[in-house]
Scaffold this motif. Structure first.
Motif, short mmCIF file in Angstrom:
data_model
loop_
_atom_site.label_atom_id
_atom_site.label_comp_id
_atom_site.label_asym_id
_atom_site.label_seq_id
_atom_site.Cartn_x
_atom_site.Cartn_y
_atom_site.Cartn_z
N GLY A 78 -1.34 -4.27 -10.63
CA GLY A 78 -0.72 -4.79 -9.41
C GLY A 78 -0.51 -6.28 -9.34
N ARG A 79 -0.62 -6.95 -10.48
CA ARG A 79 -0.35 -8.39 -10.49
C ARG A 79 0.41 -8.75 -11.76
N ARG B 252 0.84 -1.20 0.00
CA ARG B 252 0.00 0.00 0.00
C ARG B 252 0.87 1.25 0.00
N VAL B 253 0.36 2.27 -0.64
CA VAL B 253 0.96 3.60 -0.51
C VAL B 253 -0.16 4.52 -0.07
N VAL C 113 4.15 -2.84 3.25
CA VAL C 113 3.88 -4.20 2.81
C VAL C 113 2.85 -4.79 3.79
N THR C 114 1.67 -5.12 3.27
CA THR C 114 0.60 -5.61 4.15
C THR C 114 0.54 -7.13 4.17
N LEU D 262 0.03 -3.06 -5.14
CA LEU D 262 0.27 -4.45 -5.53
C LEU D 262 -0.72 -5.33 -4.77
N HIS D 263 -1.41 -6.17 -5.55
CA HIS D 263 -2.50 -6.95 -4.94
C HIS D 263 -2.17 -8.43 -4.90
N GLY D 264 -1.01 -8.79 -4.48
CA GLY D 264 -0.67 -10.21 -4.43
C GLY D 264 0.18 -10.60 -5.63
#
Lengths: 250, 498
Positions: A224-225, A12-13, A57-58, A19-21
Motif C-alpha cells: 500500500g505504499r 479502505r475497502v 478514501v479516508t 493504501l496506507h499513505g
C-alpha cells in the motif's frame, strides 16, 4: 507541469486499509510504471483514480490538473481526460462497438461543452484510428467485447484511448492474458499515443511489458505504499532480484 | 445504431411523478351514468346507434359476466375493484358529424401534438436507415385511427386504403356499415364467455379499430391506433378486430399513453386477430400508460385479452410488445395455431419500475400439423417492481411435428425487485419438439462502471445496457416504433439506480 498529484492517500475497502499513505506525482508527457507484487495495492490505486465505487478514501488527496479529482463523478473525470484501460474489459451484449464508441465520445464532448460529432465525421475518425491499430471494421459492428479474443479486447481499449484523446492514461495490467504478438500490437498502439501533453501510468507485474512501453520513471509498490522510485533500470533490477527485498522496506 | 445514441441523448432527469404524458385535456364529455347495469349497456349501445343484434350480444355478455368472478391466479396484488364505482362510457361531445380533421376540437388535436402523433401528415422520421430490402421509411406511410377516450375522432388515409379494398375504421362504424363481417368474426377468437375481463369488455366495449384486408392484398401502409385515457374514472374498453383474408398481409401498430391520475383506472381491452390461408398479421404494441407515482399510488390497471387465430393453412401471426407503463399488467397475447404449417410469434419487452407489477406472457396453442412458434421474452425489473413471465405452450394430439422455441431472459436492476418465470409446457403427442431457455441476471456493477469510466452518466449507462439486452426484440418492431420504444425504455428506467 504536474498533471496528477496523489498525496498521502489512504484507502479502505470494507474496513480494511489497502493504501496506507501513497504519494505519487506524474508530469505531462511522462510515462510512469508501477510495479509490485499481488496485493500491493496497484489496481486499487487505478480504481480510486478512476472513481470506481466501493473504495473509501479516508485521508489524502488526488489533484488532476490542479483540481480535486475525488470531488468529481467518474464520468466527469473521464470528460476531464482520465482514461482507465481495464485489466478485464467487460462484454456488453447487444450494444455494437461502434454505437458504444460514439455514445461515449459524444457524452464526453457534451460534458466539456464541445459540439457532438456528426455521423460522417465520427465514422471518418473511427476508420482512421482503427486502421492504424489494425482493427477490422467487422469488429466494430460486433457487441462490445463480445466474443473478442484477449488481444482484441486490449486493442479495443487502445482504440478508445486513441479516440477519446485523454490526458492521463492508466493501463491496468495490460499484458495479462496476451501472447507476445498481441502484446506487441497493443504496445505499439500505446506508444503511438505518447505525446508531450499526455501522461501514462502503466501498472504491471512483469518487466516484459516495459520492454515495449519504455517508462521514464518506475515505482515499486509494496503493502500500500510506494517504496522505491527510479529510472527504467529499476525494472530490470526487479526482474533479476524479485520483490522480496522490498517487503521489509514496507 | 444512431437510435441508441438518440435514446441516450434524450434521457433527461425527470421524476416518475412528472410523467411526461401526464397532462389532461379540458373538453366536455358525454358520460354514461356511474356503475354497471343493463341500463348502462343499453345506454352505450344507443349512443353508438347500434343495431339490435349488437345490443343483444352485449346483454348476453353482461348477464354472463354477472355469474363470473375475478381471476386471482396472476402474481399481482391490488385493492378490490368496485365495478359499480366506475363510468363505462365517455365520449367527447360531438358538435356535429365530423367529416374532416379541421372540424375536430383543437384541444384534442393539441393533445396529439404533445404526444408527437402525426395525425395530419404522413409520418416521416428523419435519419432512419431502412433495413436492407425495405423501402425508404421516409416514403412509408402510417394511417392513424385516433381513439380519444372512447370515440374514434379521426381516421386518415381512408381513401388510399379504400382503393386497395382495405377496410380500416372504428369498430362502431363497422358494426353499422359491415354488419356481416362483424357478426361473422366478433367473438370468434375471444368468445364472450372467455374470461372475466373479456366478458366485461364484450358487454361495455366503447370503440376500437376494425380492419379487414381482402384476399391477396398487401395492405399499402402500416395501420396505427393511439389510445388515450382521458376522462377521470372512465374504464376504457377497447375492442379491436383484425381479419386478414387469404394471402393478405397487414401490419398494425398500437401505442398508448395516458395522463397522470390519482385514482386507478381500469382498462380491459380485447383484441382479436384472424388470419386465413397464407395470410400474415403483424401486431406491434408500445404501451406506456401511467404507472403510478413514486409511492405506487395511481396508475392504470391493464387487464387485456389479446388472441390471434391462425385459422388458415400457412398463416402467420406475430405479436411484438414493449410494455413499460401501467401499475398492473395482466396480458397474454396468444396464438391458436389451427391451420397446418401455421406459425405464431411472440416478442416481448416488459419493463417494470417503481411499484409496477407485470404478469405477462403468451400462449401458443398448436392444433394443426407442422405448426411452429417462437417466443422471445425480455423482462426487466427495477425499483420495487415485480415482473413475471407466464407462458403456455401446448401441442394437441393431432398437432404432429409441432415445434416451439422459447427464450425468457430477465434482467434485475437493484435488489428490491423480483423477476419470475412460470412456463407451462404440454405436449400431447410424441412428435412435438419444444425448447425452453431461461436466464436471469443482474445488471453488473462492473459493466456500469466500464460505461461510466468512458463518460456516460449512470442513467445513460443503464439505458445503453438495457437497450442492448432487448435488441433482439426491438429489431422486430417497425422502424418508426423501434425509435420510439428505445426512448421509452430509457425514460421508464430513470431513477432506477443509485
Amino acid at each position: 507541469m504536474a498533471l496528477l498529484e496523489v498525496k498521502d492517500l489512504k484507502v479502505r475497502v470494507e474496513e480494511r486499509e489497502i493504501l496506507h499513505g501513497l504519494t505519487l506525482t506524474v508530469n505531462e508527457g511522462e510515462v510512469h510504471a508501477i510495479m509490485g507484487p499481488n496485493g500491493s495495492g496497484k489496481s486499487t490505486l487505478s480504481h480510486v483514480i478512476a472513481g470506481k465505487p466501493g473504495y473509501e478514501v479516508t485521508d489524502g488527496q488526488i489533484l488532476f490538473k490542479g483540481e480535486d479529482l475525488l470531488e468529481m463523478d467518474p464520468n466527469e473525470r473521464a470528460a476531464k481526460g482520465v482514461f482507465l484501460a481495464f485489466q478485464y474489459p467487460v462484454e456488453i451484449p447487444g450494444v455494437a462497438t461502434m454505437t458504444f464508441l460514439r455514445t461515449a465520445l459524444n457524452a464526453q464532448r457534451k460534458a466539456r461543452g464541445e459540439s457532438e460529432y456528426s455521423t460522417p465525421d465520427f465514422l471518418r475518425k473511427v476508420r482512421e484510428v482503427s486502421k492504424s491499430l489494425n482493427i477490422p471494421q467487422d469488429m466494430l459492428k460486433r457487441g462490445v467485447n463480445v466474443g473478442f479474443s484477449g488481444g482484441e479486447k486490449k486493442r479495443n481499449e487502445v482504440l478508445q484511448m486513441a479516440l477519446f484523446e485523454p490526458s492521463l492514461c492508466i493501463l491496468d495490467e495490460m499484458d495479462s492474458g496476451l501472447d507476445i504478438d498481441a502484446l506487441r500490437i497493443a504496445a505499439d498502439g500505446v506508444n503511438a499515443l505518447r505525446s508531450p501533453k499526455r501522461a501514462m501510468v502503466v501498472i504491471t507485474h512483469y518487466q516484459r511489458l516495459l520492454n515495449y512501453i519504455v517508462p521514464d520513471v518506475v515505482h515499486v509498490m509494496s503493502k500500500g505504499r510506494v517504496v522505491k522510485s527510479g529510472g527504467k533500470e529499476l525494472a530490470l533490477e526487479l526482474e533479476a532480484s524479485g520483490y522480496a527485498q522490498f517487503e521489509d522496506a514496507a | 445504431m444512431p437510435a441508441v445514441q438518440e435514446t441516450v441523448e434524450r434521457v433527461k432527469r425527470i421524476d416518475v411523478d412528472q410523467y411526461r404524458y401526464g397532462f389532461e385535456t379540458l373538453i366536455e364529455s358525454d358520460k354514461a351514468p356511474k356503475g354497471l347495469s343493463e341500463e348502462t349497456v343499453k345506454f352505450i349501445s344507443e349512443k353508438k346507434n347500434e343495431p339490435a343484434w349488437m345490443l343483444q350480444w352485449r346483454l348476453e355478455a353482461y348477464r354472463r359476466w354477472l355469474t363470473m368472478t375475478e381471476p386471482t391466479w396472476a402474481r399481482v396484488d391490488y385493492p378490490k375493484i368496485d365495478f359499480q364505482d366506475l363510468y363505462y362510457y365517455a365520449a367527447p361531445k360531438p358538435k356535429k358529424t365530423v367529416t374532416s380533421l379541421d372540424e375536430i376540437d383543437p384541444e384534442i388535436l393539441k393533445t396529439y401534438e404533445k404526444l408527437g402523433i402525426p395525425l395530419r401528415e404522413v409520418a416521416m422520421l428523419e435519419g432512419v436507415e431502412p433495413k436492407p430490402g425495405e423501402e425508404d421509411p421516409a416514403r412509408r406511410k402510417i394511417a392513424v385511427d385516433a381513439v380519444f377516450d372512447s370515440v374514434s375522432v379521426a381516421t386518415t388515409f381512408k381513401a388510399e386504403l379504400k382503393k386497395a379494398g382495405v377496410i380500416f375504421m372504428p369498430i362502431s362504424e363497422a358494426i353499422r356499415e359491415h354488419p356481416e363481417l362483424v357478426q361473422k368474426y366478433l367473438g370468434s377468437v375471444v368468445p364472450t364467455s372467455d374470461n372475466f375481463y373479456a366478458t366485461l369488455n364484450s358487454a361495455v366495449f366503447s370503440d376500437g379499430s376494425f380492419v379487414y384486408v381482402p384476399p391477396g392484398v398487401r395492405c399499402p401502409m402500416e395501420l396505427s391506433t393511439y389510445f388515450r385515457i382521458n376522462e377521470r374514472n372512465t374504464g376504457q374498453f377497447e375492442r379491436t378486430l383484425i381479419i386478414a383474408d387469404k394471402g393478405s398481409y397487414v401490419s398494425y401498430l398500437e401505442g398508448c399513453t395516458a395522463p397522470q391520475r390519482d385514482e386507478n383506472q381500469l382498462h380491459a381491452a380485447v383484441v382479436e386477430l384472424v388470419a386465413h390461408d397464407d395470410a400474415e398479421i403483424k401486431y406491434s404494441t408500445v404501451q406506456n400508460w401511467y404507472p403510478g407515482n413514486s409511492e405506487g399510488k395511481g396508475g392504470i390497471y391493464n387487464f387485456v385479452t389479446k388472441r390471434g387465430d391462425c385459422r388458415g393453412n400457412n398463416s402467420k401471426i406475430s405479436w411484438t410488445q414493449v410494455e413499460t407503463g401501467s401499475a398492473i399488467t395482466w396480458k397474454y397475447p396468444s396464438c391458436i395455431l389451427r391451420g397446418d404449417n401455421s406459425r405464431g410469434e411472440f416478442y416481448s419487452i416488459a419493463i417494470s419500475n417503481g411499484f409496477q407489477q407485470v404478469d405477462s406472457g403468451t400462449k401458443m396453442i398448436h392444433l394443426g400439423k407442422n405448426t411452429s412458434s417462437r417466443i422471445i421474452s425480455k423482462g426487466i425489473a427495477a425499483g420495487k417492481s415485480q415482473n413475471t413471465y407466464r407462458g403456455l405452450v401446448t401441442a394437441h394430439r393431432k398437432a404432429t411435428g409441432a415445434r416451439n422455441f422459447t427464450a425468457c431472459d430477465s434482467l434485475l436492476i437493484g435488489d428490491k425487485c423480483g423477476a419470475h418465470t412460470v412456463p407451462y409446457i404440454e405436449a400431447k403427442n410424441s412428435s412435438a419438439t419444444f425448447e425452453h431457455e431461461a436466464t436471469t441476471s443482474k445488471i453488473s456493477e462492473d459493466v456500469l462502471f466500464y460505461c461510466i469510466q468512458r463518460g456516460l452518466s449512470q442513467e445513460e449507462a443503464v439505458g445503453l445496457v438495457v437497450n442492448g439486452f432487448v435488441k433482439d426484440v426491438l429489431q422486430q418492431l417497425p422502424m418508426e416504433f423501434a425509435v420510439e420504444a428505445q426512448k421509452l425504455i430509457s425514460i421508464s428506467l430513470e431513477g432506477s439506480v443509485g
